[in-house]
Design a protein around this motif. Structure first.
Motif, mmCIF file in Angstrom:
data_model
loop_
_atom_site.group_PDB
_atom_site.id
_atom_site.type_symbol
_atom_site.label_atom_id
_atom_site.label_comp_id
_atom_site.label_asym_id
_atom_site.label_seq_id
_atom_site.Cartn_x
_atom_site.Cartn_y
_atom_site.Cartn_z
ATOM 1 N N MET A 71 0.828 -1.212 0.000
ATOM 2 C CA MET A 71 0.000 0.000 0.000
ATOM 3 C C MET A 71 0.864 1.265 0.000
ATOM 4 O O MET A 71 0.520 2.257 -0.634
ATOM 5 N N ALA A 72 1.982 1.223 0.683
ATOM 6 C CA ALA A 72 2.887 2.377 0.702
ATOM 7 C C ALA A 72 3.452 2.648 -0.690
ATOM 8 O O ALA A 72 3.683 3.796 -1.069
ATOM 9 N N TYR A 76 -1.124 4.778 -0.439
ATOM 10 C CA TYR A 76 -2.359 4.646 0.327
ATOM 11 C C TYR A 76 -2.122 5.052 1.778
ATOM 12 O O TYR A 76 -1.084 4.758 2.354
ATOM 13 N N LYS A 77 -3.101 5.729 2.366
ATOM 14 C CA LYS A 77 -3.113 6.032 3.788
ATOM 15 C C LYS A 77 -3.939 4.937 4.452
ATOM 16 O O LYS A 77 -4.697 4.241 3.790
ATOM 17 N N VAL A 78 -3.819 4.794 5.765
ATOM 18 C CA VAL A 78 -4.545 3.729 6.452
ATOM 19 C C VAL A 78 -5.328 4.280 7.638
ATOM 20 O O VAL A 78 -4.879 5.191 8.325
ATOM 21 N N ASN A 97 -6.342 9.228 -2.638
ATOM 22 C CA ASN A 97 -7.085 10.278 -3.327
ATOM 23 C C ASN A 97 -8.541 10.288 -2.890
ATOM 24 O O ASN A 97 -9.448 10.496 -3.685
ATOM 25 N N CYS A 98 -8.750 10.033 -1.595
ATOM 26 C CA CYS A 98 -10.087 10.008 -1.008
ATOM 27 C C CYS A 98 -10.059 10.783 0.300
ATOM 28 O O CYS A 98 -9.002 11.043 0.858
ATOM 29 N N ALA A 125 -10.464 -2.220 1.538
ATOM 30 C CA ALA A 125 -11.024 -2.537 2.847
ATOM 31 C C ALA A 125 -10.606 -3.954 3.221
ATOM 32 O O ALA A 125 -10.856 -4.890 2.468
ATOM 33 N N VAL A 126 -9.952 -4.094 4.369
ATOM 34 C CA VAL A 126 -9.450 -5.385 4.816
ATOM 35 C C VAL A 126 -10.300 -5.877 5.978
ATOM 36 O O VAL A 126 -10.452 -5.188 6.984
#
Length: 185
Positions: A71-72, A76-78, A97-98, A125-126
């Motif tokens: 993800m990095a 992506y942010k978490v 981008n959300c 979504a995990v």
């Protein structure tokens, strides 16, 4: 007036039935053979460079320890413990981008992350036994579906979610929500 109306209806009916006909088999003019059509699953698709690819999604799902690193790579942010009010609760919500949806009560969000105008917006979504990749762009969604087919997944069931399988995993593609969900068979 009735005669004109009757004639018009009759003409339309004749045209409709006249347009219906049997399909004729076409042949190649040079060889007389039927043209060969390339199978849809042999088409090579280039994964979108801004979104996690299906191959990477499968790798992350198989070993969640690789999730943060993968993800990095895409930026992506978490957000941990993301719960969509009265829908579902996720262990982690990666988003790019959300912006996160509005909090309704007690850390429960009104919806999934919302897209921004910059770049291709997506989220992952995990949840323990499944993982869902969502995009907000029809072209990005179609690219994901094409990648599913390219990676050897065969149609298993059509419906609200078109489900594909390779014998080890199910991938459910939801066109209305533009999501791709993976889980074990």
């Amino acid at each position: 007036m009735k005669k004109i109306l009757f004639a018009a209806v009759a003409a339309v009916t004749i045209l409709l039935f006249g347009a219906c006909g049997t399909a004729q088999k076409t042949t190649d003019a040079n060889t007389g053979a039927s043209p060969q059509v390339q199978a849809a699953d042999t088409v090579k698709v280039e994964p979108n460079s801004e979104v996690l690819s299906i191959k990477e999604l499968i790798g992350v799902f198989a070993d969640e320890a690789n999730a943060d690193k993968a993800m990095a790579k895409y930026g992506y942010k978490v957000k941990k413990n993301y719960e969509v009010f009265r829908v579902d609760k996720y262990d982690k919500m990666y988003y790019k981008n959300c912006r996160l949806a509005k909090i309704i009560t007690d850390g429960k969000y009104e919806d999934y992350p919302r897209p921004l105008r910059a770049g291709i917006s997506s989220f992952v979504a995990v949840k323990g036994e499944s993982m869902m990749l969502g995009v907000f762009n029809n072209n990005a969604y179609q690219n994901l579906v094409d990648q599913v087919k390219m990676n050897g997944f065969k149609p298993d069931m059509e419906g609200n979610e078109d489900i594909y399988t390779n014998g080890k995993y199910y991938i459910a593609c939801n066109k209305n929500n533009r999501t791709v969900r993976i889980q074990k068979v």
